[in-house]
Design an enzyme around this catalytic site. Sequence first.
Site, mmCIF file in Angstrom:
data_model
loop_
_atom_site.group_PDB
_atom_site.id
_atom_site.type_symbol
_atom_site.label_atom_id
_atom_site.label_comp_id
_atom_site.label_asym_id
_atom_site.label_seq_id
_atom_site.Cartn_x
_atom_site.Cartn_y
_atom_site.Cartn_z
ATOM 1 N N ARG A 195 -6.591 -29.287 7.214
ATOM 2 C CA ARG A 195 -7.995 -29.058 7.595
ATOM 3 C C ARG A 195 -8.491 -27.713 7.071
ATOM 4 O O ARG A 195 -9.624 -27.603 6.602
ATOM 5 C CB ARG A 195 -8.175 -29.137 9.110
ATOM 6 N N ASN B 85 -8.936 -33.917 12.794
ATOM 7 C CA ASN B 85 -7.802 -34.826 12.913
ATOM 8 C C ASN B 85 -8.223 -36.026 13.744
ATOM 9 O O ASN B 85 -8.983 -35.888 14.707
ATOM 10 C CB ASN B 85 -6.623 -34.137 13.609
#
Length: 91
Positions: free
Chosen positions: A18, A36
């Site tokens: 990320r 996520n």
Amino acid sequence: MLQYRIIVDGRVQGVGFRYFVQMEADKRKLAGWVKNRDDGRVEILAEGPENALQSFVEAVKNGSPFSKVTDISVTESRSLEGHHRFSIVYS
């Protein structure tokens, strides 16, 4: 301006993916978010010019040093949510 919703499959959680996505989006001045998912995949919403989005998708496909992207799906839309920056969504 376009919006891409991207779902990334593979080893993409717990490996800094990320953060990598946020850095790549910031390089291209894209807005949106990355998060996520409960199913082990990562979801990205990115808004910006088409050429920047295409370059971003290529970077995401290549992944970060510790990730392994096995599949990616991209859905393009012309409706924008009006994000002003790119952020990581923590769940």
